[in-house]
Scaffold this motif. Structure first.
Motif, short mmCIF file in Angstrom:
data_model
loop_
_atom_site.label_atom_id
_atom_site.label_comp_id
_atom_site.label_asym_id
_atom_site.label_seq_id
_atom_site.Cartn_x
_atom_site.Cartn_y
_atom_site.Cartn_z
N TRP A 1 -4.50 0.28 2.17
CA TRP A 1 -4.70 1.69 2.53
C TRP A 1 -3.90 2.61 1.61
O TRP A 1 -4.40 3.64 1.16
N ASP B 1 -11.26 1.67 6.27
CA ASP B 1 -11.36 0.90 5.02
C ASP B 1 -12.62 1.28 4.24
O ASP B 1 -12.56 1.48 3.02
N LEU C 1 -5.48 2.55 -2.09
CA LEU C 1 -6.73 3.29 -2.17
C LEU C 1 -6.51 4.78 -1.98
O LEU C 1 -7.08 5.61 -2.71
N ALA C 2 -5.67 5.14 -1.00
CA ALA C 2 -5.40 6.56 -0.74
C ALA C 2 -4.66 7.21 -1.91
O ALA C 2 -4.84 8.39 -2.20
N SER D 1 -11.80 9.78 -6.46
CA SER D 1 -10.63 9.54 -7.29
C SER D 1 -10.82 10.18 -8.66
O SER D 1 -11.93 10.56 -9.05
N LEU E 1 -12.17 4.62 2.58
CA LEU E 1 -11.25 4.58 1.45
C LEU E 1 -11.90 3.91 0.23
O LEU E 1 -11.70 4.36 -0.91
#
Length: 456
Positions: A27, A146, A30-31, A157, A149
């Motif tokens: 987490w 999940d 990815l965050a 991103s 993300l």
């Protein structure tokens, strides 16, 4: 029942809970990829969830595809046309790929760009679904958090922003890579061979994934990929003439490396190439100021071969197989000067490893490197972070971050962590002990480095 458990039970949708099995590291990693990407989206008032106002250079990569397809239909050399007002942008893919964009010419280029963006979103959704299924097939339940993300790293991103803004095909290729790896996992070798061959027809360097086909004894996938690739190249000759293909290989492909800029050490404020060749250029011309350029790609290829050698031995466990896939995709990206947007190609093995690597202290180094990987800035910008550091620490760090992007450093450290893990847990080191190779390499290299340093 605790509050989180009650909340999770209430928010179950389509049989999937909000939170799956605990994966705090995943987490966070990815965050961590979101802030820089969201900052770019929020700073741009012309692009957003509810805003799509095409202007300036927005969509210029797709515009290149569009005018190239129009030129192809007219029988012109589509490598010598460019969008109005963007003289530096030309078509860069093999001739057969021009067929891809001909249906888009039924619309205005701006509409085609919007359609490509929609297809990119769908490719990101497909990749997310396949990654989720792969992880869950190995006894790790994922929740909607999940899924969100994973989808987010493909779309929100900084790795993805450029592909959306400029309108290029990298997210589509990320979806193809995920589909290809899923096909290998499901023993659908024909699918995998076709998918990776199609990706290689656009970007060429994905052909290196064929090395994993050979290592994994995927003979059907290898044959199908070769036939598909050769058919694509021959098709380009048949449809557009031999001269067009020759022009592509001699003028377009060989002209993309920007080789002259690497001689003497690639400058920190140069084009944002993500490649082994960037730091190697500083090392080579520091140790050997008169070195010919050919030493750089040769050393990059040698380093890539060594990396694959390390990871292609002992691939008995799932973790080792994922590490080998990650090494393959990283080498595919870094052996040649690549752009930061190609990072989507490594997402399948990277995300799978983040969730499924369950033992060993080395994974914590891997996690830290995976976070650094998302800070994909120009080295000249990275140097600004070192302001205020004491000497000689600032000088040492400047030599590192000025010679390589954080993205390259992050991927390299991830591979280092994986290599240390493989060395530590290998059951049979008689066939392979990296320490022996490293000692032999250093015994050969050290006196030459010292001699070069003393002669300066």
């Amino acid at each position: 029942m605790s509050l989180p458990s009650r909340l999770n039970r209430r928010l179950t949708l389509l049989g999937r809970p909000l939170f799956g099995d605990r994966a705090i590291a995943a987490w966070i990693i990815l965050a961590a990829s979101f802030p820089l990407g969201l900052d770019l989206y929020l700073d741009n008032p012309r692009i957003g969830l509810w805003t799509w106002d095409i202007y300036g250079s927005m969509g210029v990569n797709y515009h290149v595809y569009h005018v190239a397809a129009e030129a192809a239909m007219e029988g012109a050399n589509f490598y010598q046309v460019h969008p109005p007002g963007h003289d530096a942008y030309y078509y860069l893919y093999p001739p057969i790929t021009a067929l891809t964009w001909i249906p888009f010419t039924l619309f205005e280029w701006s509409t085609g760009y919007t359609l490509l963006t929609v297809l990119s979103v769908l490719a990101a959704v497909l990749a997310t679904v396949l990654i989720v299924r792969f992880i869950e097939s190995h006894d790790h339940r994922l929740g909607w958090l999940d899924c969100g993300l994973i989808l987010g790293i493909f779309l929100l991103s900084k790795h993805a922003y450029g592909s959306i803004f400029w309108g290029n095909i990298n997210i589509l290729l990320g979806g193809l890579f995920a589909l290809g790896f899923w096909g290998l996992y499901r023993d659908r070798e024909v699918l995998a061979g076709v998918v990776f061959a199609v990706a290689a027809l656009f970007k060429i360097f994905p052909a290196l994934v064929g090395l994993w086909f050979l290592r994994d004894h995927r003979w059907t996938a290898t044959a199908v990929a070769l036939l598909t690739g050769v058919a694509g190249l021959i098709g380009g000759v048949v449809l557009f003439g031999l001269d067009t293909s020759v022009f592509y290989f001699t003028d377009v492909l060989l002209g993309r490396s920007g080789s002259d800029a690497f001689i003497g050490g690639y400058p920190p404020d140069g084009f944002l190439y993500v490649t082994f060749q960037r730091p190697l250029s500083h090392l080579i011309w520091w140790a050997w100021p008169s070195a010919p350029y050919v030493v750089l790609p040769a050393l990059s290829a040698g380093l890539s071969a060594l990396i694959l050698y390390v990871f292609y031995v002992n691939v008995d466990t799932l973790t080792e197989q994922l590490m080998a896939l990650l090494a393959t995709t990283v080498v595919t990206m870094l052996i040649y000067p690549s752009l930061q947007w190609y990072a989507v190609l490594i997402f399948f093995p990277l995300i799978a490893l983040v969730y499924l690597w369950r033992d060993g202290w080395e994974r914590y180094l891997f996690y830290a490197a995976a976070i650094l990987f998302s800070f994909n800035n120009r080295p000249s910008e990275q140097l600004e972070y070192l302001t205020g550091f004491p000497e000689p620490l600032q000088g040492w760090l400047s030599a590192i971050v000025g010679a390589a992007t954080f993205q390259t450093i992050g991927m390299s450290v991830m591979l280092f962590a994986c290599a240390v893990y493989k060395l530590r847990v290998a059951d049979d080191r008689s066939a392979f002990d990296p320490r022996v190779q490293v000692r032999a390499l250093w015994a050969w290299l050290a006196p030459r480095v010292r001699s070069a340093a003393n002669s300066r």
